[in-house]
Design an enzyme around this catalytic site. Structure first.
Site, short mmCIF file in Angstrom:
data_model
loop_
_atom_site.label_atom_id
_atom_site.label_comp_id
_atom_site.label_asym_id
_atom_site.label_seq_id
_atom_site.Cartn_x
_atom_site.Cartn_y
_atom_site.Cartn_z
N CYS A 84 0.84 -1.20 0.00
CA CYS A 84 0.00 0.00 0.00
C CYS A 84 0.87 1.25 0.00
CB CYS A 84 -0.91 -0.01 1.23
SG CYS A 84 -1.87 1.49 1.41
N CYS A 137 -0.42 4.11 2.22
CA CYS A 137 -0.16 3.94 3.65
C CYS A 137 1.31 4.20 3.97
CB CYS A 137 -0.49 2.52 4.11
SG CYS A 137 -1.98 1.81 3.41
N ASP A 138 2.21 3.67 3.16
CA ASP A 138 3.62 3.60 3.55
C ASP A 138 4.55 4.51 2.76
OD1 ASP A 138 2.91 1.66 5.41
OD2 ASP A 138 3.09 0.06 3.93
#
Ligand code: NAP
Length: 305
Positions: free
Chosen positions: A131, A134-135
């Site tokens: 992701c 997200c990261d």
């Protein structure tokens, strides 16, 4: 007893919930986490009609949730542990409760596929990600590898260029599967360099990702690329463990339905990314959620006669 229980709160489930609530069915949605599904991991959605400037994946599903709740959809956070589907009364067992329902819509979606190579498990959470939204920010001014050639891989590689100095985009063929518009953007982006005809063999590193070992599938040449992060986007597997052995699934584990979203068991419908089909989009999931709700309603009317 409920008229309808919807399992899963992504775009398919939320649309089924909206239609069913407006049809005044006694309906409950069960979602193991918070509603949203995989779209929550999408930074920016450009191809959902009605939003010419695009909309964040988070905001889009949040709006869907609010719209469904406004018309009375009850959403409960609870993970379904078991189903009994034979007979007119279906039983849904969660970790906390047991529910009875006349019909069910399975909208459990899909989850990312893993590569299954050395280092993927041991370095999970230490430089391997599925992701970018997200990261991505963790990799500011670093170099990363992106694996995969579909829409997700190319979209996420483009997103990562906001943070990283370089994306080494590794694909097993010499052309991308992603749509042409995304390809054009990726080819024009200086921070993305493609490594074609290449598969990753190992993810390298002890306490964190240090690189990838690669194999050119045409020449057989083995090489290494130093990166601090590896983002894997090689497709999806359906979340259908719950109905495995209960409903007809195809060879890849996706639920087989007819055009009206009816599964192999009367009163049980499926919609969205867990369904056997060619095309997986937010817009198709939404359409299938609406269709599943409509067919469930017709089914319930038939039970009453
Ligand atoms: P996908 O279309 O299935 O693409 C998976 C990619 O990973 C392919 O390029 C495939 O290579 C590669 N791959 C698969 N297994 C591999 C392995 N073991 N090793 C190396 N490479 C491997 O998956 P996706 O990109 O996640 O997209 C899923 C669905 O969502 C698609 O229908 C897509 O159109 C849709 N989607 C749409 C949007 C959008 O409209 N904006 C955004 C994201 C996703 P090959 O090409 O050689 O098969």
């Amino acid at each position: 007893m409920y008229d309808l229980i919807i399992i899963g709160g992504g775009p398919a489930g939320l649309t089924a919930g909206l239609y069913s609530a407006r049809a005044r069915l006694n309906v409950l949605m069960l979602e193991k986490l918070a509603p949203g599904g995989q779209v929550m991991n999408t930074d920016w959605v450009e191809n959902y009609p009605g939003f010419p400037d695009g909309i964040s994946g988070f905001e889009l599903v949040d709006r869907m949730k609010n719209q469904a709740e406004k018309f009375g959809l009850k959403i409960q956070s609870d993970e379904v542990a078991g189903l009994e589907l034979s007979g007119d009364q279906k039983i849904v067992t969660t970790h906390k409760e047991k529910f009875e329902t006349k019909s069910l819509i399975i909208a459990t979606g899909a989850t990312w596929k893993k590569l299954g190579i050395e280092g993927e498990e041991s370095l999970a959470g230490k430089g391997i990600s599925y992701c970018a939204t997200c990261d991505g920010p963790f990799y500011k001014d670093q170099e990363v590898a992106v694996i995969g050639g579909g829409d997700t891989a190319v979209e996420e590689a483009l997103f990562l260029t906001r943070f990283v100095t370089k994306v080494h985009h590794i694909h097993r063929r010499d052309s991308l599967r992603a749509i042409k518009l995304l390809q054009e953007r990726a080819f024009a982006e200086e921070k993305i360099s493609f490594i074609w005809d290449t598969i990753p063999l190992k993810i390298l590193g002890k306490n964190g990702v240090e690189g990838v070992e690669l194999k050119n599938v045409k020449t057989g040449e083995i090489s290494r690329k130093a990166v601090q992060g590896v983002f894997i986007f090689v497709g999806n597997i359906p979340n259908t463990e719950l109905v495995n052995g209960l409903l007809e699934l195809n060879d890849n584990g996706f639920i087989v339905t007819d055009n009206n979203m009816e599964t192999s068991i009367p009163g049980v419908f499926a919609a969205g990314d867990n369904r056997a089909k060619l095309f997986r989009q937010i817009s198709t999931a939404v359409g299938e959620g609406a269709a599943a709700s409509y067919t469930a309603e017709r089914y319930l009317e038939g039970l009453d006669q």
